[in-house]
Motif scaffolding. Sequence first.
Motif, PDB file in Angstrom:
ATOM      1  N   ALA A   7      -2.569  -0.711  -3.761  1.00  0.00           N
ATOM      2  CA  ALA A   7      -2.717  -1.713  -2.715  1.00  0.00           C
ATOM      3  C   ALA A   7      -2.312  -3.036  -3.364  1.00  0.00           C
ATOM      4  CB  ALA A   7      -4.159  -1.752  -2.220  1.00  0.00           C
TER       5      ALA A   7
ATOM      6  N   GLU B 196       0.838  -1.197   0.000  1.00  0.00           N
ATOM      7  CA  GLU B 196       0.000   0.000   0.000  1.00  0.00           C
ATOM      8  C   GLU B 196       0.870   1.244   0.000  1.00  0.00           C
ATOM      9  OE1 GLU B 196      -3.069   0.073   2.926  1.00  0.00           O
ATOM     10  OE2 GLU B 196      -3.648  -1.994   2.511  1.00  0.00           O
TER      11      GLU B 196
ATOM     12  N   ARG C 206      -3.572   5.417  -5.812  1.00  0.00           N
ATOM     13  CA  ARG C 206      -3.498   4.569  -4.618  1.00  0.00           C
ATOM     14  C   ARG C 206      -3.201   3.140  -5.044  1.00  0.00           C
ATOM     15  NH1 ARG C 206      -4.817   6.656   0.006  1.00  0.00           N
ATOM     16  NH2 ARG C 206      -5.943   8.605   0.050  1.00  0.00           N
TER      17      ARG C 206
END
Length: 195
Positions: A61, A43, A59
Motif C-alpha cells: 500500500a 496498492e 501486500r
Amino acid sequence: MQSVNPSGAVVRSLFRLVLASLGLGMSVACRLSARFRSQVTRELVVQVGSADGVVHHYRFAPRTVTSISGPSSNPTLNLCFDNASLGTITLLSPRAVGRIVNTLLARTATYQGNAVLLLWFYGLTRFVLPIGRSKRVRPPPPDAYVQPDLKSKVADSIVREPPSDALDPTWTAAHEQHAKMIMIRGAGGEAVPMW
C-alpha cells in the motif's frame, strides 16, 4: 500448476524461510529507507510460491509493506515455480531476473498478472538481499555534456525542443505506433503474450 519434481520437506521449509525473510526485510526497509518508500506508491499484492505447496504474498500500500504466509484471494501478480528448490535458487541468485525469465521460457514457472511488476518486485528484494544489486547512479557529466556551449561552432545546428508531457494529439502516426508497444499495453493491464 502441478509440480513435476516436488521438493522435500526441508527444502520447502527453506523456501518458506526465504520468502518470510524477504517480507520481514522489506517491512524494515520500508520503515528505514526513503528510497524504498518512494517506490511503494500504490496498492497491489505480489504472490510468490511453488507448485509443491509453498505460498507467500506481500501486500503493498502507499509507503507500507505487509508480508503474509499463505495464498492471497486476489493477487495482482502471482509467480509460481515448479518446486521450492527452483524458487529458492532463483530468488537468491545474483542474476534472479535472468533466471526467472529462463524458468518462464522453460515452463518451470508460471505467472499471472502484470509481468512488469516482476522487475519492480525484484528491485525491492535487492534492498534486503544485496546480491546483484544495481550500482548507484553516476554523477551527471560535466559542463558541455549537460548544457551545450552556445559559443561553439556547431551550436546553431543543435535542435532544441521544449519538453512535453504527452504526444501532440494531432500526430496520429505517433499515437498509432505508441498504442502498439507491448510495454505500454502490459503496464496498462492488458493481457499481452510474453513471447
